[in-house]
Write a protein that holds these residues in place. Structure first.
Motif, mmCIF file in Angstrom:
data_model
loop_
_atom_site.group_PDB
_atom_site.id
_atom_site.type_symbol
_atom_site.label_atom_id
_atom_site.label_comp_id
_atom_site.label_asym_id
_atom_site.label_seq_id
_atom_site.Cartn_x
_atom_site.Cartn_y
_atom_site.Cartn_z
ATOM 1 N N GLY A 1 -3.131 9.609 0.745
ATOM 2 C CA GLY A 1 -1.996 8.745 0.479
ATOM 3 C C GLY A 1 -0.918 8.809 1.543
ATOM 4 O O GLY A 1 0.153 8.221 1.384
ATOM 5 N N HIS B 1 3.551 6.049 5.114
ATOM 6 C CA HIS B 1 2.579 4.991 4.835
ATOM 7 C C HIS B 1 3.257 3.657 5.085
ATOM 8 O O HIS B 1 4.484 3.564 5.155
ATOM 9 C CB HIS B 1 2.080 5.054 3.394
ATOM 10 N N HIS C 1 -10.162 7.940 1.940
ATOM 11 C CA HIS C 1 -10.846 6.733 2.422
ATOM 12 C C HIS C 1 -12.137 7.067 3.159
ATOM 13 O O HIS C 1 -12.485 6.442 4.165
ATOM 14 C CB HIS C 1 -9.927 5.912 3.334
ATOM 15 N N ALA D 1 -3.725 -0.140 -5.838
ATOM 16 C CA ALA D 1 -3.729 -0.082 -4.376
ATOM 17 C C ALA D 1 -2.477 -0.664 -3.764
ATOM 18 O O ALA D 1 -2.238 -0.473 -2.563
ATOM 19 C CB ALA D 1 -4.942 -0.826 -3.826
ATOM 20 N N TYR E 1 -10.708 2.432 5.612
ATOM 21 C CA TYR E 1 -9.647 2.112 4.655
ATOM 22 C C TYR E 1 -10.118 1.044 3.681
ATOM 23 O O TYR E 1 -10.538 -0.040 4.076
ATOM 24 C CB TYR E 1 -8.428 1.623 5.426
ATOM 25 N N ASN F 1 -9.038 -0.596 -0.234
ATOM 26 C CA ASN F 1 -8.185 -0.631 -1.412
ATOM 27 C C ASN F 1 -8.936 -0.272 -2.687
ATOM 28 O O ASN F 1 -8.339 0.207 -3.651
ATOM 29 C CB ASN F 1 -7.557 -2.019 -1.538
ATOM 30 N N TYR G 1 -8.420 3.316 -4.237
ATOM 31 C CA TYR G 1 -7.257 3.636 -5.053
ATOM 32 C C TYR G 1 -7.271 2.899 -6.393
ATOM 33 O O TYR G 1 -6.689 3.378 -7.365
ATOM 34 C CB TYR G 1 -5.979 3.401 -4.249
ATOM 35 N N THR H 1 2.189 2.055 -2.454
ATOM 36 C CA THR H 1 1.747 2.461 -3.793
ATOM 37 C C THR H 1 0.777 3.629 -3.724
ATOM 38 O O THR H 1 0.775 4.513 -4.597
ATOM 39 C CB THR H 1 1.074 1.278 -4.509
ATOM 40 N N LYS H 2 -0.056 3.663 -2.700
ATOM 41 C CA LYS H 2 -1.092 4.692 -2.601
ATOM 42 C C LYS H 2 -0.499 6.095 -2.523
ATOM 43 O O LYS H 2 -1.100 7.050 -3.027
ATOM 44 C CB LYS H 2 -1.985 4.420 -1.388
ATOM 45 N N THR H 3 0.658 6.241 -1.899
ATOM 46 C CA THR H 3 1.264 7.566 -1.819
ATOM 47 C C THR H 3 1.640 8.064 -3.209
ATOM 48 O O THR H 3 1.462 9.245 -3.533
ATOM 49 C CB THR H 3 2.500 7.570 -0.909
ATOM 50 N N SER I 1 0.787 -1.237 0.000
ATOM 51 C CA SER I 1 0.000 0.000 0.000
ATOM 52 C C SER I 1 0.812 1.277 0.000
ATOM 53 O O SER I 1 0.237 2.369 -0.094
ATOM 54 C CB SER I 1 -0.964 0.004 1.191
#
Length: 357
Positions: free
Chosen positions: A293, A308, A129, A249, A177, A179, A182, A80-82, A78
């Protein structure tokens, strides 16, 4: 992948900072590196490693256990979300989209289901989220590869999260939260730019920052070299993994050094104009728990760190940085989780809280 409660409500144990290995040294280096072996001894990880970049540009590396290396490529889940959030905020800064846009504006008809209406869910709600969308990984368990549209369909078949009325204009919802948020943002990026979120992140973030160990593998199951092995909680080898279990995500593959460099650049203002960085760090929509993120953690000494974490089969990683990005720590273990939840906040406090005799 982690729930918001797992991410943000981990108890802090100061006693862990007073282990004999750490108590006699005043340096944060000795303290954080003394906690690291506990991730193996008490946390159940086969191996652990950390890399710190401090305010003076000095870099420290430490490892515990066997089969882990400083230059290893690993799955970052996760985190990745940033990167995806950064791309979306860059597009907002370029006036190519607005955070108040509804999903319906960019992806007509995508979000229609019981209790869910894309005409009421904004991009801001996805980023923070607070959309109320269910998490598709409740069904796939992070082991079944799916396309983005399949992930959305799975989520829509589940009851919406308890976020009040999802995406109600002008009303922040309770953070939950998911996934799926994203994955939908990844689809928005493609719709707005004509390119995938991976392509946009590559040209906007990865290439400009010289993150040579970072990639979006798509459907490639193998990790680039060099890399160690990755183990599930039951001890099985899960080094080979289809990244489509996570998509936008959690698809990212990276290194310790690249994550330190990325978070230092992001929080240091190199990737977003000041207004948009402030937007990213604004947690009001999610009741102080999550920005866009990124999420904050207030340590016992009063210092707040931003970053994160990421969990995907065979890998857990956590990046945390001061608000100005001048000190950054990334640590990882080569398994799904840390058995003792007190160890992560203890390690962060050991690094970011000044200590005296």
């Amino acid at each position: 992948m982690p729930t918001l409660r797992t991410l943000l409500s981990i108890p802090v144990s100061l006693a862990l900072l007073l282990t004999p290995a750490a108590s006699g040294d005043t340096s944060t280096a000795a303290a954080s590196e003394a906690v690291l072996p506990l991730l193996v001894a008490d946390g159940g990880a086969p191996a652990a490693a950390l890399l710190v970049q401090d305010a003076d540009g000095r870099v420290r590396y430490a490892a515990a256990g066997r089969g882990i290396g400083r230059a290893d490529r690993f799955r970052a889940g996760s985190v990745t979300k940033t990167l995806v959030a950064t791309v979306v905020l860059q597009l907002a800064a370029e006036h190519r989209l607005s955070l108040s846009d509804t999903v319906e504006r960019h992806l007509p008809g995508l979000l229609r289901g019981r209790g869910v209406d894309g005409r009421r869910i904004t991009l801001r709600a996805l980023l923070t989220h607070t959309s109320g969308l269910a998490d598709f990984t409740e069904v796939t368990r992070g082991t079944v590869p799916v396309t983005p549209l399949q992930a959305v369909r799975i989520a829509l078949a589940l009851p919406p999260r308890p976020a009040g009325r999802p995406g109600s204009p002008g009303r922040p919802g309770r953070p939950s939260y998911s996934n799926t948020n994203y994955v939908v943002l990844g689809l928005v990026v493609r719709q707005v730019t004509g390119r995938s979120y991976a392509e946009e992140a590559e040209r906007r973030i990865i290439a400009p920052l010289g993150l040579t160990g970072t990639s979006f593998p798509g459907s490639r199951r193998s990790l680039p070299s060099p890399h160690g092995r990755a183990y599930a909680a039951d001890g099985s080898d899960v080094t080979e993994l289809d990244p489509r279990v996570a998509g936008a995500a959690g698809e990212l593959v990276t290194t310790l050094a690249d994550l330190d460099r990325f978070y230092a650049a992001l929080l240091g203002g190199r990737l977003l104009p000041p207004h948009w960085l402030r937007e990213m760090l604004d947690t009001r929509a999610a009741h102080g728990l999550y920005g866009m993120g990124l999420f904050p953690v207030k340590l016992p000494c009063g210092t707040t760190v931003w970053g994160h974490n990421g969990r995907i089969s065979g890998s857990y990683v956590r990046s945390a940085a001061t608000a100005d990005g001048r000190r950054v720590l990334t640590f990882r273990v080569n398994t799904d989780a840390i058995a003792d939840p007190r160890l992560e906040p203890a390690l962060l406090a050991a690094e970011f809280c000044p200590r005296t005799r």
